[in-house]
Scaffold this active site. Structure first.
Site, PDB file in Angstrom:
ATOM      1  N   GLY A 212       0.823  -1.209   0.000  1.00 30.42           N
ATOM      2  CA  GLY A 212       0.000   0.000   0.000  1.00 30.42           C
ATOM      3  C   GLY A 212       0.850   1.249   0.000  1.00 30.42           C
ATOM      4  O   GLY A 212       2.062   1.191  -0.212  1.00 30.42           O
ATOM      5  N   ASN A 213       0.206   2.368   0.221  1.00 29.72           N
ATOM      6  CA  ASN A 213       0.944   3.628   0.341  1.00 29.72           C
ATOM      7  C   ASN A 213       0.264   4.501   1.399  1.00 29.72           C
ATOM      8  O   ASN A 213      -0.764   4.121   1.960  1.00 29.72           O
ATOM      9  CB  ASN A 213       1.051   4.335  -1.018  1.00 29.72           C
TER      10      ASN A 213
END
Ligand code: CTP
Length: 411
Positions: A212-213
């Site tokens: 993810g980020n």
């Protein structure tokens, strides 16, 4: 015809140097046909006299919960009868009291008692406006559907300069009209259908893990809310939780591939696409059926590229569509952003330096540069709704330059 005509407006005035501008707000609203009841805080009377508002408003000014004992109109009635409550200027103290439900005077009582839309126009020193406590209160109020306009950036009392000025009286009145009109489907984005993507995609590795980020979706959500408030029909494709709100169709997604499918499904009828999401560039080739176990050693995760959603939109865009890309950069921000604007073939590219203090991911504030083919607009550090407004203003400006007029388009 003004959306204020025949509407009952409570104008709250707090104690700040900008209180003098509320006099003009009152005059303009009355001139537009509104019935204006003014409520002043005690501190406001240090800056403007009651008799000024008595002369200009539609009825005598109110200051105290215990005024007008002979002909009582209680705070609840004032709030219940209002079509709109506007507070200009709204001080840090007012924002705090309202956000926390602290009803210590007539104005805060009215705010807590009303079910009408509320528009707050803050004014204070830049340091106060940017204090996390104030920003938290602003975020809480916005999440409850309270409308905010400003503050504007410019010279402040005391000689310093920055965000904190009360917006000009004409803008307060325009915002009040927008809010009232918004409930009946108009505003400067009325007639436009806007697609917003928000949040960071999550690419599964196994049933419990993902790549993810740090994107929180806050900027995209602010864009969706402001586009809705300004009269647009809004579709929000988001990876981040967004509780149902009137006027926003939410399409929840998780991965880049789901976001791609949702955007392809919903973008064809849209006039504006705002790709604020942080889309993963790579995704695992295979997702493990079961949780990867430590005892099996360090896994080698093979990645493959995701589809460039904005890129594919650029290939099949309709001539009337305005495409807006976002670039979160950490170095050579403007050069990278300009290269992206050209390579992605977008009308506007909104660039931010996410390594800077208070900017981008997970913050309630942002600071961006909006790149158009022929102009660059710098938006100084502000809450994300203010940044959203600047982006939407740039969209309208760009559409006007390209000769795409949505009022004609839809009529
Ligand atoms: N974007 C997209 N699909 C992707 C990746 C990005 O639609 N697979 C969009 C983002 O939503 C954003 C814009 O493209 O509006 C720029 O995203 P960014 O990640 O900054 O650009 P990339 O093309 O991925 O370039 P890089 O990560 O190498 O900087």
């Amino acid at each position: 015809m003004s959306a204020l005509r025949g509407r009952r407006v409570v104008l709250g005035v707090c104690g700040g140097i900008a209180a003098y501008k509320a006099v003009q707000v009152c005059r303009l609203m009355v001139a537009a046909g509104a019935h204006v009841s003014v409520v002043m805080t005690d501190a406001a009377t240090n800056f403007v006299g009651e008799s000024t508002f008595d002369a200009l408003a539609s009825e005598p000014v109110r200051r105290s919960l215990f005024d007008h004992s002979s002909a009582p109109i209680s705070h609840t009635q004032l709030g219940q009868n209002a079509d709109l409550v506007v507070v200009a200027p709204a001080t840090a103290k007012l924002l705090s009291a309202y956000a926390n439900g602290f009803s210590h005077d007539l104005l805060t009582n009215v705010l807590l008692a009303t079910t009408a839309p509320v528009l707050l126009c803050p004014a204070m020193h830049t340091e106060m406006w940017q204090h996390p406590a104030v920003l938290d209160n602003v975020a809480v109020l916005r999440s409850r559907g309270v409308h905010l306009r400003g503050p504007a950036t410019g010279p402040l009392a005391g000689g310093d300069e920055g965000p904190g000025r009360l917006v000009e009286p004409e803008e307060v009145v325009a915002a009040a009209e927008e809010v009232l009109a918004g409930s009946t489907g108009s505003g400067d984005l009325a007639g436009l259908r806007v697609l917003v993507t928000a949040g960071g995609t999550r690419e599964p590795i196994d049933p419990v893990r993902f790549l993810g980020n740090r994107s929180s979706g806050k900027q995209g959500h602010a864009l969706a809310r402001r586009a809705r408030d300004r009269g647009a029909e809004v579709v929000l494709v988001s990876t981040a939780t967004f509780a149902p709100e009137q006027g926003i169709e939410v399409v929840p997604v998780d991965t880049a591939s789901q976001m791609h499918a949702a955007v392809m499904e919903h973008s064809p009828g849209c006039d504006v696409v705002l790709m604020a999401a942080a889309v993963a560039d790579f995704t695992p080739v295979a997702v493990a059926d079961h949780k990867l176990k430590k005892r099996d050693g360090v896994p080698a995760i093979e990645l493959e590229p995701t589809v460039d959603i904005l890129g594919s939109l650029g290939e099949c865009r309709q001539p009337q569509q305005t495409l807006v890309g976002f670039a979160a950069e950490t170095a050579d921000v403007l050069d990278n952003a300009e290269a992206k604007r050209v390579s992605k073939g977008v009308d506007l590219l909104v660039a931010n330096d996410v390594s800077a203090e208070g900017v981008g991911f997970e913050h309630d504030t942002n600071e961006v540069v909006i790149l158009a083919p022929d102009a660059r607009t710098r938006v100084p550090l502000a809450d994300k709704a203010t940044v959203a407004d600047a982006v939407l203003d740039a969209v309208l400006d760009q559409r006007a330059r390209r000769g795409v007029d949505h009022s004609e388009e839809r009529s």
